[in-house]
Design a protein around this motif. Sequence first.
Motif, PDB file in Angstrom:
ATOM      1  N   GLY A   1       0.812  -1.216   0.000  1.00  0.00           N
ATOM      2  CA  GLY A   1       0.000   0.000   0.000  1.00  0.00           C
ATOM      3  C   GLY A   1       0.844   1.264   0.000  1.00  0.00           C
ATOM      4  N   GLY A   2       1.898   1.288   0.837  1.00  0.00           N
ATOM      5  CA  GLY A   2       2.755   2.457   0.915  1.00  0.00           C
ATOM      6  C   GLY A   2       3.533   2.689  -0.374  1.00  0.00           C
ATOM      7  N   GLU A   3       4.026   1.579  -0.952  1.00  0.00           N
ATOM      8  CA  GLU A   3       4.760   1.688  -2.211  1.00  0.00           C
ATOM      9  C   GLU A   3       3.859   2.206  -3.323  1.00  0.00           C
ATOM     10  N   ALA A   4       2.650   1.662  -3.392  1.00  0.00           N
ATOM     11  CA  ALA A   4       1.720   2.080  -4.435  1.00  0.00           C
ATOM     12  C   ALA A   4       1.448   3.582  -4.326  1.00  0.00           C
ATOM     13  N   GLN A   5       1.309   4.060  -3.103  1.00  0.00           N
ATOM     14  CA  GLN A   5       1.009   5.475  -2.901  1.00  0.00           C
ATOM     15  C   GLN A   5       2.203   6.346  -3.316  1.00  0.00           C
ATOM     16  N   ARG A   6       3.433   5.865  -3.065  1.00  0.00           N
ATOM     17  CA  ARG A   6       4.622   6.607  -3.508  1.00  0.00           C
ATOM     18  C   ARG A   6       4.679   6.666  -5.035  1.00  0.00           C
ATOM     19  N   VAL A   7       4.335   5.531  -5.682  1.00  0.00           N
ATOM     20  CA  VAL A   7       4.335   5.517  -7.144  1.00  0.00           C
ATOM     21  C   VAL A   7       3.279   6.489  -7.671  1.00  0.00           C
ATOM     22  N   ALA A   8       2.115   6.503  -7.018  1.00  0.00           N
ATOM     23  CA  ALA A   8       1.057   7.413  -7.446  1.00  0.00           C
ATOM     24  C   ALA A   8       1.530   8.864  -7.327  1.00  0.00           C
ATOM     25  N   LEU A   9       2.288   9.149  -6.285  1.00  0.00           N
ATOM     26  CA  LEU A   9       2.822  10.500  -6.083  1.00  0.00           C
ATOM     27  C   LEU A   9       3.811  10.835  -7.196  1.00  0.00           C
ATOM     28  N   ALA A  10       4.705   9.893  -7.502  1.00  0.00           N
ATOM     29  CA  ALA A  10       5.676  10.117  -8.581  1.00  0.00           C
ATOM     30  C   ALA A  10       4.962  10.307  -9.902  1.00  0.00           C
ATOM     31  N   ARG A  11       3.886   9.538 -10.126  1.00  0.00           N
ATOM     32  CA  ARG A  11       3.127   9.649 -11.370  1.00  0.00           C
ATOM     33  C   ARG A  11       2.519  11.047 -11.499  1.00  0.00           C
ATOM     34  N   ALA A  12       1.979  11.548 -10.373  1.00  0.00           N
ATOM     35  CA  ALA A  12       1.347  12.859 -10.410  1.00  0.00           C
ATOM     36  C   ALA A  12       2.378  13.966 -10.597  1.00  0.00           C
TER      37      ALA A  12
ATOM     38  N   ASP B   1       2.398   8.341   9.214  1.00  0.00           N
ATOM     39  CA  ASP B   1       3.221   9.416   9.767  1.00  0.00           C
ATOM     40  C   ASP B   1       4.524   9.572   9.005  1.00  0.00           C
ATOM     41  N   ARG B   2       5.137   8.415   8.655  1.00  0.00           N
ATOM     42  CA  ARG B   2       6.414   8.490   7.975  1.00  0.00           C
ATOM     43  C   ARG B   2       6.242   9.113   6.594  1.00  0.00           C
ATOM     44  N   LEU B   3       5.182   8.679   5.888  1.00  0.00           N
ATOM     45  CA  LEU B   3       4.947   9.216   4.552  1.00  0.00           C
ATOM     46  C   LEU B   3       4.624  10.704   4.613  1.00  0.00           C
ATOM     47  N   ALA B   4       3.894  11.103   5.659  1.00  0.00           N
ATOM     48  CA  ALA B   4       3.523  12.512   5.783  1.00  0.00           C
ATOM     49  C   ALA B   4       4.773  13.387   5.871  1.00  0.00           C
ATOM     50  N   VAL B   5       5.750  12.946   6.664  1.00  0.00           N
ATOM     51  CA  VAL B   5       7.002  13.698   6.788  1.00  0.00           C
ATOM     52  C   VAL B   5       7.714  13.729   5.428  1.00  0.00           C
ATOM     53  N   ASP B   6       7.774  12.561   4.775  1.00  0.00           N
ATOM     54  CA  ASP B   6       8.436  12.474   3.473  1.00  0.00           C
ATOM     55  C   ASP B   6       7.778  13.404   2.458  1.00  0.00           C
ATOM     56  N   VAL B   7       6.461  13.391   2.423  1.00  0.00           N
ATOM     57  CA  VAL B   7       5.746  14.176   1.410  1.00  0.00           C
ATOM     58  C   VAL B   7       5.964  15.667   1.642  1.00  0.00           C
ATOM     59  N   ARG B   8       5.961  16.061   2.917  1.00  0.00           N
ATOM     60  CA  ARG B   8       6.184  17.470   3.216  1.00  0.00           C
ATOM     61  C   ARG B   8       7.550  17.907   2.680  1.00  0.00           C
ATOM     62  N   ALA B   9       8.569  17.076   2.970  1.00  0.00           N
ATOM     63  CA  ALA B   9       9.915  17.402   2.496  1.00  0.00           C
ATOM     64  C   ALA B   9       9.955  17.445   0.969  1.00  0.00           C
ATOM     65  N   LEU B  10       9.288  16.474   0.372  1.00  0.00           N
ATOM     66  CA  LEU B  10       9.287  16.357  -1.080  1.00  0.00           C
ATOM     67  C   LEU B  10       8.652  17.583  -1.736  1.00  0.00           C
ATOM     68  N   LEU B  11       7.490  17.976  -1.209  1.00  0.00           N
ATOM     69  CA  LEU B  11       6.769  19.102  -1.805  1.00  0.00           C
ATOM     70  C   LEU B  11       7.601  20.376  -1.723  1.00  0.00           C
ATOM     71  N   HIS B  12       8.312  20.532  -0.624  1.00  0.00           N
ATOM     72  CA  HIS B  12       9.128  21.738  -0.503  1.00  0.00           C
ATOM     73  C   HIS B  12      10.341  21.667  -1.409  1.00  0.00           C
ATOM     74  N   ARG B  13      10.877  20.459  -1.612  1.00  0.00           N
ATOM     75  CA  ARG B  13      12.016  20.307  -2.500  1.00  0.00           C
ATOM     76  C   ARG B  13      11.640  20.664  -3.934  1.00  0.00           C
ATOM     77  N   VAL B  14      10.480  20.136  -4.417  1.00  0.00           N
ATOM     78  CA  VAL B  14      10.111  20.428  -5.804  1.00  0.00           C
ATOM     79  C   VAL B  14       9.413  21.781  -5.933  1.00  0.00           C
ATOM     80  N   GLY B  15       9.047  22.378  -4.807  1.00  0.00           N
ATOM     81  CA  GLY B  15       8.471  23.717  -4.828  1.00  0.00           C
ATOM     82  C   GLY B  15       7.105  23.809  -5.475  1.00  0.00           C
TER      83      GLY B  15
END
Lengths: 220, 548
Positions: free
Chosen positions: A142-153, A176-190
């Motif tokens: 489930g977590g992997e699929a959601q990461r792929v969906a994020l990369a796809r978007a 919780d772990r994904l939430a931290v990752d996504v926050r960092a990711l969104l700020h990285r790609v701006g």
Amino acid sequence: MNATEALKVHGVTVKYGDRTVLDGVDLEVGPDEVVALLGPSGSGKSTLLQVIAGLQRPDSGRVTWAGADLTAVAPHLRGFGLVFQDALLFPHLDVAGNIGYGLRVTDGQRPTQSQLADQVGELLDLVELPGYGDRAVATLSGGEAQRVALARALAPAPRLLLLDEPFGALDRELRDRLAVDVRALLHRVGTPAVHVTHDLAEAELVGDRLVRLAELARPV
Amino acid sequence: MTSVRSQVRQRRPARVAGPVPAWLLGLVPAAFLLVFFGWPVARILAKGASARGLEQLGRPRLWRVVEFTLLQAVLSTVLTLVVAFPGAYVLNRYAVPGRRVLLALVTVPFVLPTVVVGLAFRALLPASWIGSLGVILLAHVFFNYPVVVRVVGGLWGQLDPRYVQAARTLGASPWQAFRTVTWPLLRPAVLAATALVFLFTFTSFGVVVVLGGPGTTTLEVEIYRRTAELLDLPGAAVLAVLQLVLLGSVLLVSARLQAGEAVAQRLRAPSAQALLRPRSPRQLALLGSVLATVVVLLGAPLAALVVRSVRVRGGWGLAFWRALGSVDAGTTRFAAPLDSVRVSLQYAVVTAIFSVLIGGLAACAVAYAGKAGRVLDVAAMLPLGTSAVTVGFGLLIAFARPPLDLRGSWIMVPLAHTLVAVPLVLRTVLPVLRSIDPRLRQVAATLGAPPLRAWATVDLPLLRRALAVGAGFAFAVSLGEFGATAFLARSDTPTLPVQVVRLLSRPGEIPYGAAMALATILMVVTAAAVLGAEALQGRQQGRQQGHQ
């Protein structure tokens, strides 16, 4: 053009038959802002994202980007990415096929095979799934699929990312772990984003600003 | 039609222990299939392989018939897919008022006897068109439109609409989203529908008998003509073998193709919210064209049939209906055309009883037997994949001499009908049987019920409705069956479809109009039986979902 806000939702109302799902909702999102939108299930959060993405036509109200009215613009021309609660990866394509999808269907010059492979590889690194390109989507957790969906978007470089309870189907710890990752990711790609959730802790973790849906709308 | 869904949700039901040994249950259905299907097919093979039979293969006329059979089947299949594809989409994805009723009505042509379909087009079109390829294609599109709407549309209606939404937000235009997402996900259903339509049109008999001409003859009609008119049994046998081989290879190829396609995907029960409200001019135009197709293609022929039965020279009247009751108008010396209604109803009742007994036993054997059960499952489906003409022809040559000489016996007709109906009963009963929790019977056992009694008091009541539905389908099949019946019906007691075709072949205005009237009766009775069975089945599914 107004520099302080990119997305603006003006008085959006959506009805299904007799039921009013959204009633005069206003929302603003700044050019590099991640807004966490909080609301209980059934409060019309998903519908609001559908209206912003252009998948649902509002009964009244407008959606603008940097002052330009988008209400009549088709979804594929808006440049808004959307991540669904249950990943919704295309079952007939592998991981690389899913991530590369948005790069292949855009008009204008299409990337060559090697460009495509490079970009997919970078995106897989970004979501920390290197080497997953030729995996079948049914084999992902489930977590992997959601990461792929994020990369796809993220692949077609959207000017706004819409996340519809992206961790809703996952367990607490992973969420919780994904939430931290996504926050960092969104700020990285701006990329500015609207992150919808019914979970207060998740909203505080991801968002720069927290908005409750109930405050945006006239009571239903 | 269940095959599409089982591909998508591949869930093999666990083996359930039965109250009696499974082989005992399977004995009767297996013996029935062996004697009344296996033996006749073996007889056909033996006859076809004889020297006189094989001579036929050198005749150019035979290959012209093969060529036309293939040509019309391919054209009919392509045309049906093209015409019905928009309907499959609109009727399952648009929020149209009365959508469910519309879907049920669109299904009606498929359950109509082929003879009725043929007659409806004769009633609608000018006489000079009869015998042309175009008329046959038109009737085949009419007959198979529901197959595509049900098989392709059924999957389309359940496809999660958010797949397309995801594609749209990734930059795909509506057409790109269809091409890259919807079409690949629909392909298993499209392949299944293609195989079904090809099968039905390749073995088309009733439609071609009523609408075909000298140059438009299919293998089925040719087999019948050789048997009934030319008494050339070896020639007919060779054609039947050729037909079996061609059909078998097509089915094999399509099974291969479909096996490679199965993709696990997310299906969603269609909810009111997921249905699209047509708003843009393009959507409204699409909706309008589909509704127009349904009315013109499906409605007009059936309306024409009824109108022709009351349209007499110089106005309206019931002369043709009255003729149904007179012996003079009949095709036998002793009975009026209307007598065939009684004959058909009797056969239908016997067929329903036979089919429920044999199909019900087969379903129990398949459910309780594990691996060996699957062999019976496949064997019981074979008569459905074989042409009806082959079934009838086989029975005719297999039981024409001792030890079992059934020539001229009335039992031949319901036996043939039972072969065709058992697969339907099996497919109706088996899913229900498998869905019954075996622990219910264990509960009954702990309460003191011996095995058979536990089964009869727990499983049987839960199965009762499925058996009734199966009986309804068997009843309808028997009423409309024409391919096998044409060989087996006794000349003094024709069934409804046989009587209709006989009336049609008599000169004069009265027999022609009487055929229209009789076909109207056949249409109404069959549609009532099938819609009744479907309504019963709908109620059962609703009840089961309520339980879960």
